[in-house]
Design a protein around this motif. Structure first.
Motif, PDB file in Angstrom:
ATOM      1  N   THR A  49       0.828  -1.206   0.000  1.00  0.00           N
ATOM      2  CA  THR A  49       0.000   0.000   0.000  1.00  0.00           C
ATOM      3  C   THR A  49       0.863   1.256   0.000  1.00  0.00           C
ATOM      4  OG1 THR A  49      -1.689  -1.191   1.240  1.00  0.00           O
ATOM      5  CG2 THR A  49      -1.849   1.194   1.225  1.00  0.00           C
ATOM      6  N   ASP A  52       2.374   1.674  -3.492  1.00  0.00           N
ATOM      7  CA  ASP A  52       1.393   2.110  -4.490  1.00  0.00           C
ATOM      8  C   ASP A  52       1.020   3.578  -4.322  1.00  0.00           C
ATOM      9  OD1 ASP A  52       1.394  -0.358  -5.652  1.00  0.00           O
ATOM     10  OD2 ASP A  52      -0.495  -1.018  -4.740  1.00  0.00           O
ATOM     11  N   THR A  53       0.871   4.020  -3.098  1.00  0.00           N
ATOM     12  CA  THR A  53       0.454   5.403  -2.892  1.00  0.00           C
ATOM     13  C   THR A  53       1.611   6.378  -3.045  1.00  0.00           C
ATOM     14  OG1 THR A  53       0.736   5.148  -0.510  1.00  0.00           O
ATOM     15  CG2 THR A  53      -1.479   4.829  -1.397  1.00  0.00           C
ATOM     16  N   SER A  56       2.424   6.995  -7.001  1.00  0.00           N
ATOM     17  CA  SER A  56       1.403   7.500  -7.912  1.00  0.00           C
ATOM     18  C   SER A  56       1.523   9.007  -8.067  1.00  0.00           C
ATOM     19  CB  SER A  56       0.004   7.140  -7.409  1.00  0.00           C
ATOM     20  OG  SER A  56      -0.278   7.834  -6.231  1.00  0.00           O
TER      21      SER A  56
END
Length: 95
Positions: A49, A52-53, A56
């Motif tokens: 997580t 991914d964050t 981005s």
């Protein structure tokens, strides 16, 4: 439904008896292994997580909402004279 409930209850009772039949040291080691697996899975999900964050580059564009009722209405294509179409249909109808 009642049969399913009794079968599940019997199955859980058998599992409970098997767990209680194990020595305490074995129960302790199994509990530690399950907890270690849970911690590894949780750490993996948190790591994924964060990756991914952090990676981005999605920026949210903020703009006004347009009212669809105020948009310019497109005129429908002209169909021609509808009176001629009605008269032609009456002429070709079977009697």
């Amino acid at each position: 439904m009642k049969n399913l409930r009794t079968n599940m209850s019997e199955w859980f009772d058998r599992l409970d008896h098997r767990w209680k039949a194990l020595p305490v040291e074995k129960q302790h080691s199994c509990t530690l292994y399950f907890f270690a697996g849970y911690v590894l899975i949780t750490a993996g999900v948190i790591f994924k997580t964060v990756l991914d964050t952090a990676g981005s580059d999605n920026d949210m564009e903020i703009r006004h909402i347009e009212n669809p009722a105020l948009k310019k209405k497109e005129s429908p294509p002209t169909l021609g004279d509808s009176l001629i179409t009605i008269l032609k249909n009456k002429n070709y109808e079977g009697k």
